[in-house]
Design an enzyme around this catalytic site. Structure first.
Site, PDB file in Angstrom:
ATOM      1  N   CYS A  59       0.850  -1.197   0.000  1.00 49.67           N
ATOM      2  CA  CYS A  59       0.000   0.000   0.000  1.00 49.67           C
ATOM      3  C   CYS A  59       0.885   1.246   0.000  1.00 49.67           C
ATOM      4  O   CYS A  59       1.833   1.340   0.780  1.00 49.67           O
ATOM      5  CB  CYS A  59      -0.905  -0.003   1.223  1.00 49.67           C
ATOM      6  SG  CYS A  59      -2.012   1.418   1.263  1.00 49.67           S
ATOM      7  N   CYS A  63       0.518   4.584   6.953  1.00 52.23           N
ATOM      8  CA  CYS A  63      -0.111   4.447   8.269  1.00 52.23           C
ATOM      9  C   CYS A  63       0.852   3.704   9.211  1.00 52.23           C
ATOM     10  O   CYS A  63       1.253   2.571   8.920  1.00 52.23           O
ATOM     11  CB  CYS A  63      -1.427   3.696   8.157  1.00 52.23           C
ATOM     12  SG  CYS A  63      -2.497   4.359   6.863  1.00 52.23           S
ATOM     13  N   CYS A  66       0.345  -0.003  10.302  1.00 54.09           N
ATOM     14  CA  CYS A  66      -0.133  -1.003   9.349  1.00 54.09           C
ATOM     15  C   CYS A  66       0.988  -1.807   8.680  1.00 54.09           C
ATOM     16  O   CYS A  66       1.859  -1.242   8.016  1.00 54.09           O
ATOM     17  CB  CYS A  66      -0.977  -0.326   8.275  1.00 54.09           C
ATOM     18  SG  CYS A  66      -1.685  -1.527   7.123  1.00 54.09           S
ATOM     19  N   CYS A 103     -17.195  -8.762   4.472  1.00 49.50           N
ATOM     20  CA  CYS A 103     -16.413  -7.535   4.311  1.00 49.50           C
ATOM     21  C   CYS A 103     -15.179  -7.827   3.456  1.00 49.50           C
ATOM     22  O   CYS A 103     -14.484  -8.814   3.704  1.00 49.50           O
ATOM     23  CB  CYS A 103     -15.962  -7.021   5.669  1.00 49.50           C
ATOM     24  SG  CYS A 103     -17.316  -6.781   6.822  1.00 49.50           S
ATOM     25  N   CYS A 134     -19.762  -5.308   2.554  1.00 48.25           N
ATOM     26  CA  CYS A 134     -18.993  -4.173   3.072  1.00 48.25           C
ATOM     27  C   CYS A 134     -17.651  -4.170   2.356  1.00 48.25           C
ATOM     28  O   CYS A 134     -17.115  -5.234   2.045  1.00 48.25           O
ATOM     29  CB  CYS A 134     -18.785  -4.340   4.578  1.00 48.25           C
ATOM     30  SG  CYS A 134     -17.730  -3.063   5.306  1.00 48.25           S
ATOM     31  N   CYS A 194     -19.073   2.655   8.062  1.00 45.41           N
ATOM     32  CA  CYS A 194     -18.355   1.967   9.137  1.00 45.41           C
ATOM     33  C   CYS A 194     -17.102   2.803   9.379  1.00 45.41           C
ATOM     34  O   CYS A 194     -16.250   2.919   8.489  1.00 45.41           O
ATOM     35  CB  CYS A 194     -18.006   0.553   8.689  1.00 45.41           C
ATOM     36  SG  CYS A 194     -16.958  -0.338   9.847  1.00 45.41           S
ATOM     37  N   ARG A 266     -18.009  -1.846  17.353  1.00 46.54           N
ATOM     38  CA  ARG A 266     -17.318  -3.099  17.003  1.00 46.54           C
ATOM     39  C   ARG A 266     -16.001  -3.256  17.744  1.00 46.54           C
ATOM     40  O   ARG A 266     -15.124  -2.387  17.680  1.00 46.54           O
ATOM     41  CB  ARG A 266     -17.079  -3.132  15.492  1.00 46.54           C
ATOM     42  CG  ARG A 266     -16.226  -4.300  15.072  1.00 46.54           C
ATOM     43  CD  ARG A 266     -16.218  -4.481  13.579  1.00 46.54           C
ATOM     44  NE  ARG A 266     -17.492  -4.979  13.120  1.00 46.54           N
ATOM     45  CZ  ARG A 266     -17.896  -4.927  11.855  1.00 46.54           C
ATOM     46  NH1 ARG A 266     -17.143  -4.374  10.955  1.00 46.54           N
ATOM     47  NH2 ARG A 266     -19.056  -5.421  11.527  1.00 46.54           N
TER      48      ARG A 266
HETATM   49  S1  SF4 Z   1      -4.257   1.072   6.884  1.00 47.64           S
HETATM   50 FE1  SF4 Z   1      -2.714  -0.078   5.706  1.00 47.64          FE
HETATM   51  S2  SF4 Z   1      -3.824  -0.782   3.897  1.00 47.64           S
HETATM   52 FE2  SF4 Z   1      -5.037   0.876   4.800  1.00 47.64          FE
HETATM   53  S3  SF4 Z   1      -4.356   2.760   3.796  1.00 47.64           S
HETATM   54 FE3  SF4 Z   1      -3.090   2.554   5.634  1.00 47.64          FE
HETATM   55  S4  SF4 Z   1      -1.238   1.458   4.935  1.00 47.64           S
HETATM   56 FE4  SF4 Z   1      -2.828   1.159   3.359  1.00 47.64          FE
END
Ligand code: SF4
Length: 357
Positions: A59, A63, A66, A103, A134, A194, A266
């Site tokens: 990705c 984040c 993540c 989901c 979802c 959500c 949740r």
């Molecule tokens: S949470 Fe993970 S998968 Fe979602 S946008 Fe951020 S880096 Fe990408």
């Protein structure tokens, strides 16, 4: 017999008011939350969803929590967009075992136009199975949101993660207002929202207050509010983050329940690290939805049969969606599976499923 009036759905919460809720004595807060909960929900039911990663890893977003971010050195195995037939096969398997909502998550900043036909086809075919659908695909344009709604998508997941002031410490590749804009597109297209956050990322109490104020003061409360506990994954910038005190997590659930009384709250990522007693207190505080399966996206989720054992110990039943409530076959299959504690094999093994675009 007098029936207590349902608390009003409010959209004018102040920081001070919400901080005061957090500062209530624990028993007082939980009593208030449970009282509100009973006015909108059966306190002995939880909604259960099954989650599948339709595109994993690589990705472009950063984040900090993540493992799917290409910015972090995790050893996650990357996977391209899953074939539609495979997704439908997984949804059928989940349905056959009693799941009512399916989901689908993709680790994207936003869906590319070239991917949209496949994604729309997934929605249409899963919906045709009679399941609620979802998706979480990252940021959406208004036309993409409308296309998903037209294809039959019921819910769109798009988390705010934390307060606006702390957001920049966790994610730098997009802004809080980007998030709010996608949420507005989802609403305008007529889908259910959500949206929640992650606790234990180093945020302050005021950040937790700020997130809940933001969510509850949206023009409509999200129908589903995931409250996650950080899972500190090796290789991510938050891998050494101190653990949040479970009581602070339970308080967050309780305050979310009071502020958004008609929403499903949740209990999401991080359940793996919680003992049964903490989870039970989360349910008492008003959590009434869980993801079911051995892994939640890329992070560990308690083993399925342990979930069912806990629900049985607490006398909690899976909630059937309105659409499925009349389908006796599904209910029977679900109850039978509960009795047999057969859930380990019953639901999709979400071991490869993604994190929360
Ligand atoms: S949470 Fe993970 S998968 Fe979602 S946008 Fe951020 S880096 Fe990408």
């Amino acid at each position: 017999m007098t029936v207590a009036a349902q608390p009003l759905i409010r959209h004018d919460w102040s920081q001070d008011e919400v901080r005061a809720l957090f500062e209530l004595p624990f028993n007082e807060l939980l009593f208030r939350a449970q009282t509100v909960h009973r006015q909108y929900f059966n306190p002995n039911e939880v909604q259960i969803s099954t989650l599948l990663s339709i595109k994993t890893g690589a990705c472009p977003e950063d984040c900090a929590y993540c493992p799917q971010s290409a910015h972090h050195g995790t050893d996650l195995e990357k996977e391209k967009l899953m074939a539609v037939a495979k997704v439908v096969e997984e949804a059928k398997a989940a349905k056959a075992r009693g799941a009512t909502r399916f989901c689908m998550g993709a680790a994207w900043r936003n869906p590319h136009e070239r991917d949209m036909p496949y994604v729309l086809e997934m929605v249409g075919q899963v919906k045709a199975l009679g399941m609620e659908t979802c998706m979480t695909l990252g940021m959406l344009s208004q036309s993409q949101a409308q296309a998903l709604a037209n294809a039959g998508l019921d819910y769109y997941n798009h988390n705010l993660d934390t307060s606006e002031s702390f957001y920049g410490k966790i994610i730098t590749t997009r802004t809080y207002s980007d998030r709010l804009q996608t949420l507005a597109h989802v609403r305008d297209a007529g889908m259910k929202v959500c949206c929640g956050g992650i606790m234990g990322m180093g945020e302050t109490l005021d950040d937790r207050v700020g997130l809940l104020v933001q969510l509850a003061n949206l023009p409509h409360h999200p129908e589903s509010v995931p409250i996650n506990m950080l899972v500190a994954v090796k290789g991510t910038p938050l891998e050494n983050q101190d653990k949040l005190d479970p009581f602070d997590f339970i308080r967050t659930i309780a305050v979310a329940r009071i502020m958004m009384p008609a929403s499903h709250v949740r209990l999401s990522a991080g359940r793996e690290g919680m003992n049964e007693q903490t989870q039970a207190l989360c349910f008492f505080a008003g959590a009434n939805s869980i993801f079911y399966g051995e892994k939640l996206l890329t992070t560990p989720n308690p083993e399925a049969d342990r979930d069912m054992q806990l629900l049985n110990k607490l006398g909690i039943r899976p909630e059937q969606s309105q659409e499925c409530r009349s389908e006796e076959e599904q209910e029977e299959a679900l109850l039978q599976a509960m009795e047999e504690h057969a859930y380990r094999d019953v639901f999709y093994d979400a071991a490869k499923v993604a994190g929360g675009a």
